[in-house]
Design a protein around this motif. Sequence first.
Motif, mmCIF file in Angstrom:
data_model
loop_
_atom_site.group_PDB
_atom_site.id
_atom_site.type_symbol
_atom_site.label_atom_id
_atom_site.label_comp_id
_atom_site.label_asym_id
_atom_site.label_seq_id
_atom_site.Cartn_x
_atom_site.Cartn_y
_atom_site.Cartn_z
ATOM 1 N N THR A 103 0.759 -1.288 0.153
ATOM 2 C CA THR A 103 -0.068 -0.291 0.115
ATOM 3 C C THR A 103 0.397 1.388 0.242
ATOM 4 O OG1 THR A 103 -0.327 -0.473 2.405
ATOM 5 C CG2 THR A 103 -2.468 -1.102 1.086
ATOM 6 N N PRO A 104 1.694 1.163 -0.339
ATOM 7 C CA PRO A 104 2.359 2.658 -0.727
ATOM 8 C C PRO A 104 1.801 3.509 -1.483
ATOM 9 C CG PRO A 104 3.936 0.981 -1.764
ATOM 10 C CD PRO A 104 2.893 0.079 -1.711
ATOM 11 N N ARG A 105 2.341 4.778 -1.599
ATOM 12 C CA ARG A 105 2.492 5.619 -2.550
ATOM 13 C C ARG A 105 3.200 5.350 -4.080
ATOM 14 N NH1 ARG A 105 -0.733 9.792 -3.639
ATOM 15 N NH2 ARG A 105 -0.746 10.666 -1.517
ATOM 16 N N ASP A 106 2.096 4.749 -5.062
ATOM 17 C CA ASP A 106 3.259 4.235 -5.930
ATOM 18 C C ASP A 106 2.766 4.058 -7.216
ATOM 19 O OD1 ASP A 106 5.704 3.231 -7.779
ATOM 20 O OD2 ASP A 106 6.207 1.160 -6.613
ATOM 21 N N VAL A 107 2.321 3.957 -8.605
ATOM 22 C CA VAL A 107 1.977 3.473 -9.417
ATOM 23 C C VAL A 107 2.396 1.878 -9.645
ATOM 24 C CG1 VAL A 107 2.456 3.567 -11.848
ATOM 25 C CG2 VAL A 107 3.606 5.011 -11.071
ATOM 26 N N ARG A 108 0.963 1.273 -10.295
ATOM 27 C CA ARG A 108 1.150 0.213 -10.037
ATOM 28 C C ARG A 108 0.715 -0.720 -11.384
ATOM 29 N NH1 ARG A 108 0.154 1.363 -5.483
ATOM 30 N NH2 ARG A 108 -0.784 0.334 -3.453
ATOM 31 N N GLY A 109 1.344 -1.931 -11.610
ATOM 32 C CA GLY A 109 1.476 -2.417 -13.329
ATOM 33 C C GLY A 109 0.657 -3.127 -13.182
ATOM 34 N N PHE A 110 -0.010 -3.790 -14.957
ATOM 35 C CA PHE A 110 -0.563 -4.465 -14.636
ATOM 36 C C PHE A 110 -0.123 -4.885 -16.185
ATOM 37 C CE2 PHE A 110 -6.131 -3.752 -15.078
ATOM 38 C CZ PHE A 110 -5.744 -4.513 -15.597
ATOM 39 N N ALA A 111 0.074 -5.578 -15.943
ATOM 40 C CA ALA A 111 0.953 -6.776 -17.146
ATOM 41 C C ALA A 111 -0.505 -7.709 -17.666
ATOM 42 C CB ALA A 111 2.258 -6.899 -16.802
ATOM 43 N N VAL A 112 -0.790 -7.910 -18.933
ATOM 44 C CA VAL A 112 -1.418 -8.892 -19.240
ATOM 45 C C VAL A 112 -0.773 -9.668 -20.205
ATOM 46 C CG1 VAL A 112 -3.506 -9.909 -20.344
ATOM 47 C CG2 VAL A 112 -3.041 -8.000 -18.904
ATOM 48 N N LYS A 113 0.027 -11.723 -20.051
ATOM 49 C CA LYS A 113 -0.202 -12.190 -20.652
ATOM 50 C C LYS A 113 -1.272 -12.779 -21.808
ATOM 51 C CE LYS A 113 4.229 -14.042 -20.739
ATOM 52 N NZ LYS A 113 5.161 -13.415 -21.332
ATOM 53 N N PHE A 114 -1.438 -12.562 -23.222
ATOM 54 C CA PHE A 114 -2.068 -13.082 -23.737
ATOM 55 C C PHE A 114 -2.404 -14.328 -24.562
ATOM 56 C CE2 PHE A 114 -5.548 -9.895 -24.160
ATOM 57 C CZ PHE A 114 -5.326 -8.488 -24.092
ATOM 58 N N TYR A 115 -2.247 -15.565 -24.020
ATOM 59 C CA TYR A 115 -1.214 -16.755 -25.145
ATOM 60 C C TYR A 115 -2.547 -17.309 -26.034
ATOM 61 C CZ TYR A 115 -0.025 -17.718 -20.076
ATOM 62 O OH TYR A 115 0.895 -17.441 -19.369
ATOM 63 N N THR A 116 -2.164 -16.457 -27.122
ATOM 64 C CA THR A 116 -3.431 -16.623 -28.338
ATOM 65 C C THR A 116 -2.787 -16.784 -28.808
ATOM 66 O OG1 THR A 116 -1.998 -15.682 -30.472
ATOM 67 C CG2 THR A 116 -2.761 -13.724 -28.017
ATOM 68 N N ARG A 117 -4.461 -17.680 -30.089
ATOM 69 C CA ARG A 117 -3.579 -18.699 -31.307
ATOM 70 C C ARG A 117 -2.713 -18.664 -32.022
ATOM 71 N NH1 ARG A 117 -6.860 -18.877 -35.479
ATOM 72 N NH2 ARG A 117 -8.927 -17.277 -34.837
ATOM 73 N N GLU A 118 -1.971 -17.260 -31.991
ATOM 74 C CA GLU A 118 -0.891 -17.038 -33.111
ATOM 75 C C GLU A 118 0.284 -16.154 -31.824
ATOM 76 O OE1 GLU A 118 -4.242 -14.807 -36.913
ATOM 77 O OE2 GLU A 118 -3.551 -14.206 -34.816
ATOM 78 N N GLY A 119 0.403 -17.143 -31.184
ATOM 79 C CA GLY A 119 1.811 -16.515 -30.326
ATOM 80 C C GLY A 119 1.057 -15.568 -29.206
ATOM 81 N N ASN A 120 2.435 -15.769 -28.766
ATOM 82 C CA ASN A 120 2.031 -15.110 -27.127
ATOM 83 C C ASN A 120 1.846 -12.939 -26.697
ATOM 84 O OD1 ASN A 120 1.142 -17.255 -25.274
ATOM 85 N ND2 ASN A 120 4.017 -16.638 -24.577
ATOM 86 N N TRP A 121 0.517 -12.451 -26.930
ATOM 87 C CA TRP A 121 0.787 -10.988 -26.990
ATOM 88 C C TRP A 121 1.342 -10.896 -25.676
ATOM 89 C CZ3 TRP A 121 -4.323 -7.558 -27.259
ATOM 90 C CH2 TRP A 121 -3.442 -6.336 -26.645
ATOM 91 N N ASP A 122 2.031 -9.676 -24.891
ATOM 92 C CA ASP A 122 2.039 -9.288 -23.754
ATOM 93 C C ASP A 122 1.577 -7.716 -23.768
ATOM 94 O OD1 ASP A 122 2.784 -11.818 -23.007
ATOM 95 O OD2 ASP A 122 5.198 -11.232 -22.895
ATOM 96 N N LEU A 123 0.401 -7.408 -23.100
ATOM 97 C CA LEU A 123 0.372 -5.712 -23.041
ATOM 98 C C LEU A 123 0.858 -5.360 -21.620
ATOM 99 C CD1 LEU A 123 -1.339 -3.239 -24.420
ATOM 100 C CD2 LEU A 123 -3.103 -4.268 -23.419
ATOM 101 N N VAL A 124 2.031 -4.882 -21.849
ATOM 102 C CA VAL A 124 3.041 -4.648 -20.607
ATOM 103 C C VAL A 124 2.375 -2.918 -19.861
ATOM 104 C CG1 VAL A 124 4.695 -4.557 -19.421
ATOM 105 C CG2 VAL A 124 4.785 -6.326 -20.944
ATOM 106 N N GLY A 125 1.092 -2.978 -19.250
ATOM 107 C CA GLY A 125 0.422 -2.006 -18.908
ATOM 108 C C GLY A 125 0.598 -1.456 -17.096
ATOM 109 N N ASN A 126 0.242 0.169 -16.847
ATOM 110 C CA ASN A 126 0.555 0.163 -15.588
ATOM 111 C C ASN A 126 -1.199 1.143 -15.534
ATOM 112 O OD1 ASN A 126 3.479 0.122 -14.750
ATOM 113 N ND2 ASN A 126 3.511 2.283 -15.310
ATOM 114 N N ASN A 127 -1.390 1.318 -13.892
ATOM 115 C CA ASN A 127 -2.674 1.831 -13.528
ATOM 116 C C ASN A 127 -3.019 3.560 -14.067
ATOM 117 O OD1 ASN A 127 -1.010 2.889 -11.536
ATOM 118 N ND2 ASN A 127 -2.515 2.583 -10.443
ATOM 119 N N ILE A 128 -1.685 3.962 -15.092
ATOM 120 C CA ILE A 128 -1.373 4.624 -14.589
ATOM 121 C C ILE A 128 -1.033 5.600 -16.659
ATOM 122 C CG2 ILE A 128 -0.182 7.276 -15.079
ATOM 123 C CD1 ILE A 128 -0.165 7.198 -11.546
#
Length: 688
Positions: free
Chosen positions: A122-147
């Motif tokens: 719970t510090p004051r900090d940005v939060r990472g929001f990383a999503v790995k999609f195991y798509t049928r054409e290979g992995n798509w990683d949308l490596v984002g933040n909550n900002i």
Amino acid sequence: MSKRDVGIGKGGETHQVASGGSDAMTTNHGVPISDNQNSLKSGARGPTLLEDFVLREKIFHFDHERIPERIVHARGSGAHGVFEATDDISDLSKAAVFTKGEKTEVFVRFSTVAGGAGSVDTPRDVRGFAVKFYTREGNWDLVGNNIPVFFIQDAIKFPDLVHAVKMEADRAYPQAGSAHDTFWDWASLMPETTHMLMWAMSDRTLPRSFRMMEGFGVHTFKLVNASGKASFVKFHWKPRLGLQSTIWDEALKLQSADNDYQRRDLFEAIDTGTFPKWDLGIQVFDQAFADAQPYDVLDATKLIPEEDVPVRLIGTLTLNRNVDNFFAETEQVAFLPSNIPPGIDFSNDPLLQGRLFSYMDTQNSRLGTTNFHQIPINAPRCPFANMQRDGKMQTLVPKGRANYEPNSLAEHGEDGGPRETPSGFATANLTSGPDETGDKQRARSESFADHYSQARLFYRSQDEHEQAHIASSFVFELSKVGLLDVPRRMVANLRNVDEDLARRVAEGLGIELPTKAKAAREPVDMASSDALSIHKNMKDTLEGRAVGILIADGTDAGQLDAVVAAVTRAKGKAVIIAPKIGGATLSDGKIRKADGQLAGSPSQIFDAVAIILSDEGCQALLKEGAAVEFAMNAFAHLKAIGASDGAQPLLDKAGVGTDEGVTGLDSAFVKAAARRFYDREPTLRTLA
Ligand code: HDD
């Protein structure tokens, strides 16, 4: 034979390896272990023998259990889920993951940025929001933040940012927070951070739950359709539970109440079947739009107001399964922004371009091998094949001689190995702004020079309470800075954002308003955007929220049952708190077990509280500091308090005032519990 899944091979199929006899404990090499309590000795009191391979293997493995933690985002929590495409966007992208109705397995990891793996949630900090999609054409990683924006414009500044914000090099503190000299020294010298600082000082960095925050891909990406036509795109995650943040005093107290507050919240939500959900949204625009903006769409310190390009919802993300093993999955997951399937492409954003190298590289240092893609959590679920071979921890066993290409082995009856798919990636036909080619130069485009207009846009789009929180956070953080010039330099920058903000911060710090810093480019006023405010996007709901119900001996059983039923009906979680975990004897003479003990369940871990006490029960609790604080902090954290008549003396002792958030136990309470009471705040503390 018992079997265990130990890996994922070529093509994603799980191969199983025998693990010794039925439930038999063995060494890592499969030899049965006869005694796991005693090392092998020469005589019962004699020296331990070097030949004890059971002991040596066990200690050897233990000694090497830890791997380097992530240089940033070290503390995180992960979960499995599914992404379902809900809209047809084949005119924009040919990626299979977006085919309407397509369901794609995903793994998501949320994180804080600055703290180590063992730091708090719970510090004051940005939060990472990383999503790995195991798509049928290979992995798509949308490596984002909550900002939706970032601190810097060019990846070459990332190591400086991270060094400045993490614990200071000599003293190794503070852990997990930006309120210290080196961060503000650096940030105040880097005007391009100003927009992100606005977000960082807002309640966005104090999310109530991972389940209640937005996610953003940050950069401009491209979507590419089957004919090679490209469009620019920004990705958004919109939480179904609405946006919700805590306030600073609450976050500080949450830290003392539960270091694992957000990790526990996510795990328990999934464990109890209340699966967190987000909609995936896209903002799509073309070159003409990009060219017409006063900012550069390749600049990651800028967003595109949703009022200018509305967010179109195209899919849903549901997290529905907790990890089986934290290390194997959450720790070993390796996100790579360079993972994109055909139909999605990069832009020339110089921050993104640097990330395309960095993440691949860091996995080698963290996971120790270039074969990290073979670890089950990282392996694509679709077949994968190429001529890459060998390396540390190679677990695949490619057959034949075809480890080079081109080859004519197939003509000789041998397996010639995989071949290219030229149609896989259509070339994107969209430029990414001016100056795509030219002489070699280390330069920053002039179009990146405006550091203040969007910071101003953000500040002016907040409601008065949110603005007060931002100003107060600047005051809090800069008050922790010992380098004398730094707060002044920061306030001088803030004068370019908003004079009122700068004045409030200067007054809060007790310093003279410094001369305004010279802006590289004078800011302009932009039309304010409601999408940037948390308060304008909160939902009045108890769904996914928890109500702490304080009881004691003598509590009215009927009142308690009614409150529990009403909270549950409103999709909230009713949590009964009593001085003893064994529970309390209610008015009906029966014992009601508690879910939490008072001392360990303070009100900051709840979204609202009910205090249901008899006259005698209340008298007993007046002597309990934890009970007084339960009421006091619920009020201080702007939460609803529903109380029985008998509880009034406790409320009085706790200084609980009267407003629409302080109710009886009737239906008014459940309605109030679904929201926070920000108007109460100025009566409780001085905000800047
Ligand atoms: Fe990064 C991890 C998000 C800029 C280098 N980053 C990391 C994670 C997230 C982000 C969510 C954690 C992934 C996980 O859960 O494992 N990073 C961002 C965003 C950025 C950004 C939204 C800007 C828009 N990052 C950025 C730059 C660089 C890095 C410019 C380097 C040039 N980031 C890393 C890293 C990490 C990382 C050092 C640490 C662990 C890892 O990659 O796998 O390589």
